[in-house]
Every structure is written in C-alpha cells, then in structure tokens.
Design an enzyme around this catalytic site. Structure first.
Site, PDB file in Angstrom:
ATOM      1  CD  GLU D  60      -1.558  -2.514   1.423  1.00 42.84           C
ATOM      2  OE1 GLU D  60      -0.413  -2.676   1.905  1.00 42.84           O
ATOM      3  OE2 GLU D  60      -2.326  -3.467   1.166  1.00 42.84           O
ATOM      4  CG  HIS D 129     -11.422  -8.050   6.283  1.00 43.90           C
ATOM      5  ND1 HIS D 129     -10.946  -8.999   7.151  1.00 43.90           N
ATOM      6  CD2 HIS D 129     -10.703  -8.183   5.144  1.00 43.90           C
ATOM      7  CE1 HIS D 129      -9.984  -9.684   6.556  1.00 43.90           C
ATOM      8  NE2 HIS D 129      -9.814  -9.213   5.341  1.00 43.90           N
TER       9      HIS D 129
HETATM   10  C1  LIG Z   1      -1.865  -5.148   4.333  1.00 41.37           C
HETATM   11  C2  LIG Z   1      -2.819  -5.962   3.558  1.00 41.37           C
HETATM   12  N1  LIG Z   1      -3.089  -5.652   2.275  1.00 41.37           N
HETATM   13  C3  LIG Z   1      -4.002  -6.377   1.571  1.00 41.37           C
HETATM   14  C4  LIG Z   1      -4.652  -7.434   2.137  1.00 41.37           C
HETATM   15  C5  LIG Z   1      -5.710  -8.231   1.337  1.00 41.37           C
HETATM   16  N2  LIG Z   1      -5.215  -9.563   0.988  1.00 41.37           N
HETATM   17  C6  LIG Z   1      -5.468 -10.632   1.769  1.00 41.37           C
HETATM   18  S1  LIG Z   1      -4.738 -12.043   1.207  1.00 41.37           S
HETATM   19  C7  LIG Z   1      -4.076 -11.228  -0.127  1.00 41.37           C
HETATM   20  C8  LIG Z   1      -3.211 -11.976  -1.099  1.00 41.37           C
HETATM   21  C9  LIG Z   1      -1.968 -12.530  -0.475  1.00 41.37           C
HETATM   22  O1  LIG Z   1      -1.286 -13.358  -1.366  1.00 41.37           O
HETATM   23  P1  LIG Z   1      -0.017 -14.208  -0.939  1.00 41.37           P
HETATM   24  O2  LIG Z   1       0.869 -13.402  -0.066  1.00 41.37           O
HETATM   25  O3  LIG Z   1       0.595 -14.752  -2.162  1.00 41.37           O
HETATM   26  O4  LIG Z   1      -0.579 -15.380  -0.018  1.00 41.37           O
HETATM   27  P2  LIG Z   1      -1.529 -16.592  -0.416  1.00 41.37           P
HETATM   28  O5  LIG Z   1      -2.935 -16.118  -0.244  1.00 41.37           O
HETATM   29  O6  LIG Z   1      -1.216 -16.984  -1.793  1.00 41.37           O
HETATM   30  O7  LIG Z   1      -1.230 -17.679   0.556  1.00 41.37           O
HETATM   31  C10 LIG Z   1      -4.452  -9.874  -0.110  1.00 41.37           C
HETATM   32  C11 LIG Z   1      -4.072  -8.881  -1.133  1.00 41.37           C
HETATM   33  C12 LIG Z   1      -4.344  -7.729   3.478  1.00 41.37           C
HETATM   34  N3  LIG Z   1      -4.927  -8.744   4.124  1.00 41.37           N
HETATM   35  N4  LIG Z   1      -3.432  -6.988   4.161  1.00 41.37           N
END
Ligand SMILES: Cc1ncc(C[n+]2csc(CCOP(=O)(O)OP(=O)(O)O)c2C)c(N)n1
Ligand SMILES: Cc1ncc(C[n+]2csc(CCOP(=O)(O)OP(=O)(O)O)c2C)c(N)n1
Ligand SMILES: [Mg+2]
Ligand SMILES: [Mg+2]
Lengths: 416, 338, 416, 338
Positions: D60, D129
């Site tokens: 972000e 959230h």
């Molecule tokens: C600071 C923050 N930004 C955005 C999100 C929303 N979000 C939750 S999971 C995710 C994707 C994460 O992907 P990855 O790190 O590859 O983990 P995976 O889900 O593949 O295990 C996002 C963007 C969040 N939870 N926290």
C-alpha cells in the site's frame, strides 16, 4: 529521437479458457543440487537461491545429498499430518457451504510446507504463520477441535469471538497469533529471534508469508533486521504462484526467484520444491541449524501451487484456467510422498485408504464436539461482555461504562 | 533528590528500570554508541552494553515490529522514534499490531512496548521536526498515550510506562527538554533548576498513568492542556490575573475524566489548549467530553486553542505557535459571559 | 546442549581516539571492471554490484573501458560546479555560525556525486534528490541566490518560509521538492518514471538516498515497483559511510554492497568510486541509457565519505576519529579531477586558484544579493498570511477564518 | 437515468472520467484483470487497457508513493486500497507527502491523487475488514475526506474527487455496496433499485465536495452522520416518530459548518453518529464544532453514538455495531430535556 519505451506490465501466460502454461517455472533435476555445510559463507552459496532443491524423482525415489533419510515413522507422521490437514480443510469448506462457519481458507496443494517444516523444527521454536499454515497446528499435535472452535466463534474459541475464522493462535504450542494484515508477523518473528539471542536462549523463530506478501514493506524490515543482527530466524516465502487474482510476477517474481530477495543483504536464499516433503524437511533442517548455531538467518522459497480458491470469497475461474492444478509440474505433495512410501514398500494403497477413513472419522467426530461447544449462528457463544476485555490488560473505566451501556440498551428489550 | 532537566530525568528513568529489570532494553536510531540525537539515552550503552542498547537501521516500521516481537518473547523494549514526525512509517505496526495483539489473541499474547518520541515545535524545526500527532493515537484503542510537561512527571510516567503491560506511546515535548518554556521566544531561556518539578529523585518512583494533575486550582475557568502548553497557559493565566484552574492532562488515553469533570462543574467555564492542529485534535475530544459531562454547569462555550490547521511552518513558527496571546484571547472569550 | 549464540551487533572498527580504519572498504583496480553493453541481461552483470568502477588511477590518468572521454570544457564544467558547491557550502556554514541562517547541511567530500550525475542526465529528466544534493541545482545552472533565499526564509524563498534551510526545489529546473522524511522521494521517482512510460514520453527519473536511508521501507517499494514495471529510473545510493552517528553496517552494508540490494529483483546494481568524477559520469550515462532505451532501472551505489558533520546540529567527533577523512582511500573528488586535468596539461594550479577566487567572489556577491531579499531573523520576510496558503489549492473557509483570527490577535498589539 | 448499486455507480464514475480525461488512471491490488475484489473497477481493464488500469504489488505504501509520483508527472491517479484497514502501511506517504507536497513546495508541486477504499463493518469481516479510520485523516491538513452514503452521491462525489486538484481520501461504506442497510441484520437485504438515490445518470455529473446534505428536514433535533449510519439513523428516526433533521455530512474535510449550524440553531438539539470508535472519532470534532457554533441554542448535551472503543469483533458484530437502538437511546437522551 527514438520512440519512447512503454511501461512493462507483467502478463500471465494463461488465462481462463486457455491452456495452462507453467513454462516459466524453472526446475532443477532431483538430486542435482549440492548440499553445502551450514556454516558456508553466504557469498559462496548464492546459487542455492536460483536452483531448486528436490529429493523425490519421477520414479518416487529419494535421491541426492539433500535426502533427509527420514525414518518410517517420520514419513508416516508426515503423510498423516498432510492428509489430516487436507481432510480438515475439506470438512471446513463443506461446513462453510452449509452456512455453519462464516469464512474459510484452505491450504489444498500446499500441505507439505507446513507439515514438513514443522517437523524439521523443535517444539520450543516459535512459529509466526500466515493464514494458510493450519498444517503447523496439526503437526504440532493440536486438537483440531480447538481450530474448529475458533472457526465457529463459539464459547471455546481461543480468540474469544474476536477474529474471523482461521485466525488461530496457540500459546502453549508456541504458535503466534495471525493478523489480518499481511506480512506484519515477519519482522516480529525477527524481533522475537533477536530477543532469544539477547537472552542467550536456544529457541529460534520461523515465519511464513506468501509470494504476494513479499511486496509489503514489512518483509524488507525483516530482511534488514535479520541481516544486520544475524537473527536466529528462518524466513519462509510460500510461492504458490497466486495472490488472490494477481500472479507472482506482480511481486517481482518474474525476474528472479523470491529466494534471491535476501542475497543483497548477505542472507542466503534456498529454493525448494515445496511439494516434495523430503526436500522441504531437509532444507528446513539446514536453515534451522544455521540459525541455531549462530550463523544467521536463511530465506527459503517454497515453490508450490494454490490449488483451491484464495478463500471462500474468491472465484479463481475468473482469472485462471480451471485445470491449472492438473498441469502443475510439481504435482500433489500427498500423492508424491505416498508413492514414495509405496515404492519403498513402507505403505500400501489399502493402508492409505484406511488411514484416510480413520482421519475422516476423527475429523467428523471433532466437528461434532466443536459444534457442541456452540456456533456463531446458533450459539451458545461467549457473552458479549467479553468484547470489552483484553483491549487493555484490565478493563479501563470508559470501557466498563460502555459495557454497562450495552447492557442497558439490550435490557430495554427492543429488537436489536 | 537531584536537579534534573527533562533529558536527564528520562535518562534516569531508563537507567533505573534497566538496573531493576534485566528484561528492559532500548532500541532506536542513534540511541546506542551516540546516546541519541537529544542524548536521552546517553551513557546507557556504556553501562548496559550493546545487547541492551541497540542502534538500529533507519526503519521506524522495523523498529516497532522488532520491539513487538521482543516483547512477545519476554523483553520490555523501549523504542525511540527520533522525531514524532517520523512515527508514521511505524503506524501500521502500532495500530494494527501493537494495539491489537492482546485483543485478537484472546489475551494470550501481548507486548509491553514503550515508544518514546520527541514532539512539538518551537525549535525552528519546520514542518517535519515539530509535529504533535498525539490525537491520532488516542483513537487507537489498546494503547495508552502519555505526555509529561516537566522532569518529575517525565521520569515517574516513563517508569510507569515501562512497567505497564499495555503498550504506551510516550510523547516528549522537545521544547521542554532543557527548561520550561512559556511561549515567549524572546525571553531568555530558563533552566529546569529553578522549577519545583526540576527536583527529581534519583531512585525509582512512579507517577501513575491515567491521572491528570491540577497544576493550579482556581474557580473561574478550567484550562485543559498538556505538554509545552501547560507552561504557556500558566503564564497566560498569570498575566491575566484570572483565577483559573490549570489541569495538566498528562495521560491522554485513558483520560482522567473525573478530575476534568470536578473542575468544570466547579468553574463552569473551560478552554482546551494544545500545539497540534485544531480539527480533530485532542481538544475536540476534550471539548466533547466536557460538554457531555458538564453541560448544565457550562456558562460559556468551550474554546479550543490549537495550532492552525496548516503544517508547522519554519519561518512563521511564532505566528503558528499558540502562544500566550491566543490563550488569553480564549480566556477572554469564555469570561465575557456572566 | 551447546551454548546459545549471542546476537551479532555490528561494530565500527574505529572510534574517537582510535586510528581510522577503512580496511572494510573493498576496492577494485582503476580500469579493471568491464563495461557491458547497456542491454545485457541483468543476470549476466551481477558482478558489477560487487566490484567498483574506477577510471582515475594513482597517477591521475583515466584508464579502462569506463573512461567517458570527457571533453575539456566538460571537465572544466565539472570542476567548476564541484568547486562552486564546496564554496557555497563553506559560505553557508559560516553564515550559520554567524547566526544568519538557522540550520545547514553540507556535502563536503561528496560533490562528485551530484555534479557528475547531473551532467550525465538530460535537462528534462526529473530529479528526486535527498538533502545532500545541492550540487544538482548548481550543475543545472541555478542561481545560488535562489538557494540562499531558501536558506534565509526571506521573501524570495521558493518554499515561502515553510521549510527549514536546504529543503530546495526547482520546478523549472525539474528538481523535485525535498521532504524532511527520509526516502519518501525514492518510490515517488519510480511513479514519476512509470507515468513517463505510460504517457510514452522520453524523460526518465533519477533519485538519491543515503546509505542509512536504504533501510526505510520506501526504498523497497521503489525497488519492487521499478522491477515489476521496468520503470525508466536511475536509483542512486550515496554510501558516505555514515548516517548521523550510525555507520553503514547498520543498514546492512556490512555483508554486501548496497548496489546488490536490487539483484534479488533483477535490478542490476553497479558500484562506483563516488569520488571519481569520470567514473561517476560514465556509470550514470550507462544507467540512464538503460532507462531511456526501455531496458529498465539500475541501482547505482556511489562510494564516498561524508567529510563534514551530518548537519549543523551534529558533532561527529563524538562518534568517529577526527582525522578519518584524511585516511579515506578514495580521496577528495575535487583534488582528484584537478590533478587529472593538470597531468593532462588542461589545467594549472594558478588557473585553479583563479577559478576558486572567482567563485568565492561570485558566491559572496550572491550572498549579499540574497541578504538584501531579507532574512528570517531580520526580515523583510513574507507576510504571515501566506502561511495559510497552499495547504489546499484555494484557501478553504476554516483557514480564512484562522487567518482573520491571527490578524485580530496580532492587532491587539500585545507582545506575541 | 439508470438504476445502479453503489459498485456500479463508482465504476461508472471512473469510466466517465477515464473516457473524458486521458490522464486518469486506476491502480491497486487486483484492480486490473480481475476488476477488484468488490468488482468496483470491473471492465475498465478491458476498456482502457493495461497501461491505465494497473494491477500492483501488494504494498500500500508503494501504491501511494507511485501514485504521488504519477500525479506530479501530470496524471490523475485513482489508487484503490483494498480495505481501509490496510491503509496504514501507506500512512506516511499520505500524511507526510501527499498532504504536504503543495505546501512545502510553495505551491509548485502537487499531486491530485484520489484514494478509494472500502470501510466499515457489518459484513462479518472481523477486526481487519471493518474499520472506519476516517477521523485520523480529518486531522491531516492538506487532504479532503469524503464518504458517500448512496449511489448517486458516490458517483457524483467520486467524479468531483477525481477532478479535484487536492488529494482526496474517498471512503466507501462497503455494507452499502449492494443496498441501503438500516442496521438490522435480521431483515432481508434490500437493493438500491428501490431507493431514490439508486437512480444514477449514466453520464458525467458532479456532487460538490464540501457540502453536507439535509436528507430529512425536521425541527426537534439534528442528527449529524455519514456513511452507513445515515440509513440507520433514518430508520431510528422513523421508528421513534420524531421530527428530526437528518444531515448526511458526506464531506468530513473540509466540513460544511454552515449547514450544521443552521440546523442546530433551529432544533437546539444534536446527536452525532458514526461506526468508528468514539474516543477522538469524528463525532468529537462535530460535537466540539456544534457547541462552539450553537452553544446558546443548545437545550441538551450533544450525544455521540459510535462504535465501542474496542476493535471490531467478528462474533459480536451486532452488539458492536451502533444500530437503531443505540441511536434511539441517544435521541431519547437529548429529548428528555425541555
Ligand atoms: C496489508 C494488507 N493488504 C491487503 C490485504 C488483502 N489480501 C489478503 S490475502 C491477499 C493476497 C496474499 O497473497 P499471498 O501473499 O501470495 O498469499 P496466499 O494467499 O497466496 O497464501 C491480499 C491482497 C491484506 N490482508 N493486508
Ligand atoms: C523517516 C525519518 N526517520 C529519521 C529521520 C532522521 N534522520 C535525518 S538524516 C538521518 C540519517 C540519514 O543517513 P543517510 O541516509 O546515510 O544520509 P546522509 O545523511 O549520510 O547523507 C536520520 C536518521 C528522518 N529525517 N526521517
Ligand atoms: Mg500466494
Ligand atoms: Mg550516509
């Protein structure tokens, strides 16, 4: 003057309706990567970040210097934990579809990561997981009823109803609390490890984050602090190719493996076939030994594939071919270990079926128990008074007042 | 008893606590070998060694994250953020993590971090060495927010903060480090040695968190303030010759509503004063609380004295700073009404 | 069980009272490093991050493939700009000591960085400097009166009195505004460069940060975004060994050069003798060409030494030997260029003395002019009304009201 | 005119502006190929291409920094932060950079970034959230803060935000995306199609920033609120059968003080309501302003309705959410006095 260059936008090679394409995943031959001594200077082992440690070959044999030579019972334990994790996930997904829990995230296809890594660590080592590491709890022997209680937000929920499902923690089991904010736990793990070294204690820390999460600043904080102070920590990037709809190239994985992210700090990286239990175990042992003996931190990239949806709120068919998993070059971790054990005559299909069934029953049994403890929808659940606790160590006056106010309003008996 | 300025008092608090409790440690930018850019941690590195007084990378988010992890592992970290203006890179770790950990883990995990940071202007620091971001932290449930106005309180409150099992953001008005400051930049500066709160015990003592201090009791109007503005208001009251009750809030969260209530119910008038900007500054919360608790006692609208709603400008520092004139102006406004 | 390892705390090899020790600085022989084509894939040029590009040798000759073969007038220009920067700094420091300005930061010993890099870029390229890059302004031809006006916070101050001294910006000259917050400009530069590519325009961006500042998360943001989108940007880490009292190992420079920080993203790094004008110029040209032709970003580490105090609030004798600069292995950039020109018969000591004197006079003249525009202490200065402007594009009602209030209070005539 | 829900209205605002102005672009996590986790940017990638609808790394702080740089280079970026709970890693770039750039450069540099982010609870999102961090941004001078409560305003205000040369933080109450919500989770959900503000022109139009909206005029009490709580308060007023004046603040900064003042001077009573926590929430500023501007008209203390001062708890969402009962309770409190 020549035409100005346009911006480079990473493009996923296959999208819905197209043939899955994993040609971008660079593999090494099983057994092909050297295993240096754990105290080798980081400069001399940079290539580990660029290759891929693999132990299981196409014929299900364990080959090469990284074979951890696990005993039969260890292998069975790994298989059991992975299977249990998958069965647990499947059950919880069903329960979500039936409206019994409000949300869920499965780890389908990535079970080897949590299970084999947990086995390679010691029980007093502190684990800082992401939300897709339920296997850590299961491998450390946690009663799955506890996990279910959390997902149900019932009266036995360790989070006391305050967190969404899957945000587990386990103090006695040395597993840290999950935050909804990505990556925050990673530099905290480094701080925990620093404290261990400051106090002269033995436990090390280990932490997990996803490929997408590597872009968050906190990952960099973790690398910097781990590098400067040589903190006894193992940093694990679970590269399952996807971050919700965004594929790993958007986190910078298109140019260099994530394992290489720490090389610029002198943190050795090691890339491993994340669906090969034996390789994952061996690499984790190696990294843990480096930490424990004071050599310093290691960054492990576990190459795997998120076989399911990101969460129960997600529909991956909108952004990737439906049959990608079938084409995933590193297969299914459970199937691969099973075949290895079968080909070594340590396991049979019928034993496997029996184990599966037993675990199904166990998990079903646990679910009944957990539901008896209540559910979010139908109770019994914790009293709402508890909402005002644990904001501070003791409930301050203004929260006592608010608690009273809520009571008064609820007493009025008007529909709320 | 010794004479100490605020820097010495803060230093003494850390010294006393590091001596008493091996789990206390200090970390931050330049805090180790050098002793900090304001010298607040001077001598601690020599005394307690490099494992308990850590120089860190310049990464406020990393400092907070590491401190949280250390706290979870049984230490009691005191993290210094070199200027409050630079606390924002650590905002997520403070708000989403430090403040929430106990709650989200059902009380199982927590981290007793104290964040020390110099705030406020009056030292020609311009817009990035003068900010007072305390209000933002008062909205974050799960942390406590403290700002002392003198050496005695500084030491006693810092000791309480370090001992507190909840996280504390501890703001240090840097203009007060070397002496009280009444808002008049043209007067020769005074040292703490002449001030009664410059007398500070060398040993352990605690000033409790959550208690406001009635600095001057009076009957005509209540002045709610903290930090540097305590001294500005005191002098303004003096100059006006008004019988005002001056309350040093000291702990912004949790707020000592009782003391405030008692006072305003008595005086029937109230002004609030802080250096931070006005809109959604802590004066807003104070004003809201006072009118909730003391509405029927109020004889005049509460007036807020604050920094203008602009960044802190280097050249116009003394037009920006809410000095005695602005406090007097506010007092006059509330005293107009019978 | 073996003894648990202790935390590693980086230690500076020399402290006050000790002999300066720069044995940790790894040097390459002048001329020894290859100059690859600008479109060489980043994987093939990783070694550039670990060696050090140098052109000037001990005998003041320009040697090797990186010699940019500057013309005489270019060399003179470089020398003049460096000298002017140094003379400007010295004057401003004196003015601070005399209480005429409230604060100052010099770039003593690092003048080659800003001067040679600026010369290697094009005038429409956008520069995002740190606070120690006054040489950029001087090299782009800015009237130093403007810089002095800013330091004096007088009526001609481009910051309108809102910023501390040295926080310059120059819109017409394409030099961005300096923030007091470290490193924030670095990912902004990447965003600027992305926009250039999105719009299909030619200008690239360049940005500077210190060794200590590399630890801030924003540096990582910059690397990530630059890598993912191959933004046309040149990222410059000025490793002057110190960050206030903290030496570069606390930013992770103890294990690997800062130039290597981007390798894990596929961003090539190149380490250069930051006090060798010719090398700095050549390396910057190379990086700018990479950006301009769409190959992608480059990270340059400029190895130099902060010869003066961090700022006028700092006293370095408290944390480092007083005579460190004398022992600095890369010498003084001005002296080195001068000797090169002399040995090439393009310059003489007497010309140098004359140039020095001329610049001294120019700068003294400028100071007089600037002081005529007013000063913070004695005015005339801008009207305080202007304090309420530029918070928003137009002054909103509440600020109009506050402006009126200030007027009213000042009118009362009581001392304020 | 078309029927749109809030997601469609927001999408339409971006579509209209991208069509009109080639410098407008969108960036954020999952906003490109996928169209965003709430589908607010759906279809834009196909229509405007990968160079104007950028999927970004999950950072972000990086998103904001890149947007600032783009804005300086003549673009008009709309940055999506996936949940307002995740805006904190970008806090420094917003507060120290985006908000300050014009000021610190004497007006020479500025960046017209719009930050869109879904806020608020009511969707079982738990503590990360569900947050409503708007108050924090209202203290930051140099940015504007907007929160619409219906599709019509959402589109018109988003267009104004994109066109504004000052930065805007644009909060979208996610519980309202698909329909108005009156605070009763047990009622079947309603869609926007039945609501008059669900009628939205397909073409360009603007709702000005800085103007509150009198949703319902009344004589007995003024209700100051915004976002989801507009609908909760409307229903509470309905249920009580009270002649309340309901004001949708819409723009929190700069605040439309005139409209508020006119109303409270007429009614003599006031409550404020928001989902965010109470202490130092925006209700504090509203309360302080009201008592400053309307002190002599007030017949009763102003009452603040707000989320409790705890994190947003998943299981106790409906005990936490300041629903109709809490609003009614507050209205009763102010109506007690003659
Ligand atoms: C600071 C923050 N930004 C955005 C999100 C929303 N979000 C939750 S999971 C995710 C994707 C994460 O992907 P990855 O790190 O590859 O983990 P995976 O889900 O593949 O295990 C996002 C963007 C969040 N939870 N926290
Ligand atoms: C976010 C932030 N944190 C801390 C500071 C205080 N500070 C100002 S300069 C500085 C040292 C920077 O060192 P370096 O990056 O090496 O640059 P140099 O001064 O050597 O040119 C510090 C810590 C700041 N200005 N901003
Ligand atoms: Mg992933
Ligand atoms: Mg430096």
């Amino acid at each position: 003057m020549s035409k100005a260059p346009r911006l480079h936008i990473p493009q996923r090679s296959s999208r819905p309706g197209e043939e899955p394409d994993f040609s971008y995943v660079e593999l090494s031959q099983p057994g092909a990567v050297d295993r240096p001594a754990t105290d080798t200077p980081s400069k001399e082992i940079e290539s580990l970040a660029l290759s891929m440690v693999r132990v299981l070959d196409e014929n299900h044999r364990a080959v090469g210097p990284w074979d951890p030579k696990l005993g039969d019972s260890q292998m069975q334990h790994a298989l059991t934990c992975m299977l249990k994790t998958r069965i647990f996930d499947a059950r919880m997904l069903r329960m979500h579809r039936q409206g019994k829990i409000s949300f869920y995230m499965q780890s389908l296809g990535e079970e080897a990561v949590s299970v084999a890594q947990c086995m390679a660590l010691q029980s007093e080592d502190m684990l800082f997981p992401s939300y897709r590491n339920q296997g850590l709890h299961i491998t450390r022997g946690r009663d799955v009823v506890d996990l279910m209680n959390q997902c149900l937000s019932n009266q036995m929920d360790g989070c006391k109803g305050r967190q969404m499902p899957i945000m587990y923690h386990w103090k006695e089991g040395n597993i840290f609390s999950i935050s909804g904010n990505l990556t925050t736990q990673v530099p905290q793990a480094v701080g925990w490890a620093m404290a261990s070294a400051i106090k002269g204690e033995h436990p090390i820390a280990a932490t997990w984050l996803g490929d997408g999460s590597t872009a968050e600043a906190d990952f960099y904080h973790a690398l910097t602090f781990a590098s400067v102070y040589k903190a006894p920590v193992v940093l694990n990037v679970v590269n399952n190719q996807w971050a919700i709809s965004t594929f790993q190239a958007f986190a910078g994985g298109g140019h260099r493996p994530f394992a290489a992210r720490g090389l610029g700090f002198g943190i050795p990286g090691i890339r491993v076939d994340g669906n090969d239990v034996l390789a994952v175990y061996a690499v984790t042992r190696w990294a843990a030994e480096r930490a424990r003996s004071g050599v310093g931190p290691t960054l492990i990239e576990l190459v795997t594939y998120r076989a399911g949806a990101h969460s129960t709120s997600d529909d991956p068919s909108r952004y990737r071919p439906k049959n990608e998993w079938e084409q995933w070059p590193l297969g299914d971790p459970i199937e691969r270990l099973k075949q290895h054990m079968i080909s070594n005559k340590k396991w049979t299909e019928s034993k496997h079926a029996k184990l599966s069934k037993k675990l199904e029953q166990e998990v079903a049994e646990s679910w009944k128990q957990a539901e008896n403890n209540g559910s979010l929808a139908h109770g019994p659940r914790l009293h709402e008074d508890s909402m005002f606790e644990d904001v501070y160590k003791t409930v301050p006056k203004h929260l006592q007042k608010q608690r009273e106010e809520l009571k008064r309003i609820k007493k009025r008996g008007v529909s709320s | 008893m010794a004479r100490m300025n605020m820097i010495q008092a803060l230093n003494s608090a850390m010294d006393v606590m590091m001596e008493r409790d091996a789990s206390v440690l200090v970390l931050g930018e330049d805090v180790g070998y050098f002793g900090g850019v304001f010298n607040c941690t001077g001598g601690l590195y020599e005394k307690y060694g490099k494992h308990r007084v850590l120089d860190t990378p310049i990464a406020e988010g990393g400092i907070l994250a590491a401190a949280i992890g250390m706290g979870v592992n049984g230490l009691r970290p005191i993290a210094e953020i070199q200027f409050a203006d630079y606390i924002y890179p650590a905002f997520d770790q403070i708000v989403s993590e430090l403040a929430r950990l106990r709650y989200r883990s059902g009380g199982d995990f927590w981290s007793p971090v104290t964040v020390r940071t110099p705030c406020g202007g009056g030292i020609r620091g311009g817009q990035t060495h003068s900010q007072s971001p305390e209000a933002t932290f008062t909205q974050v449930c799960g942390i406590k927010v403290v700002m002392p106005s003198n050496p005695y309180d500084a030491k006693g409150l810092l000791i309480s903060s370090i001992e507190d099992d909840d996280p504390v953001i501890f703001f240090e008005p840097k203009r007060l480090y070397n002496g009280p400051f009444d808002g008049d930049p043209d007067k020769p500066s005074v040292s703490w040695s002449a001030h009664e709160r410059g007398e500070v015990p060398e040993e352990y003592y605690a000033v409790p968190i959550g208690c406001a201090d009635v600095v001057r009791s009076g009957s005509e109007v209540t002045v709610l303030t903290y930090g540097t503005m305590v001294h500005v208001c005191a002098q303004a009251i003096e100059r006006m010759g008004i019988d005002a009750e001056l309350i040093d809030i000291r702990t912004l969260a949790p707020l000592d509503i009782e003391t405030i209530k008692t006072s305003v119910q008595k005086t029937g008038r109230c002004i609030t004063a802080h250096e931070a900007t006005r809109i959604s500054g802590f004066g807003a919360e104070l004003s809201a609380v006072v009118q909730e608790e003391c509405f029927w006692s109020l004889k005049a609208p509460i007036v807020r004295v604050a920094g203008w709603d602009t960044p802190y400008p280097h050249a116009f520092e003394w037009d920006y700073f809410p000095g005695q004139e602005r406090v007097i102006h506010a007092l006059e406004q509330v005293m107009v009404y019978e």
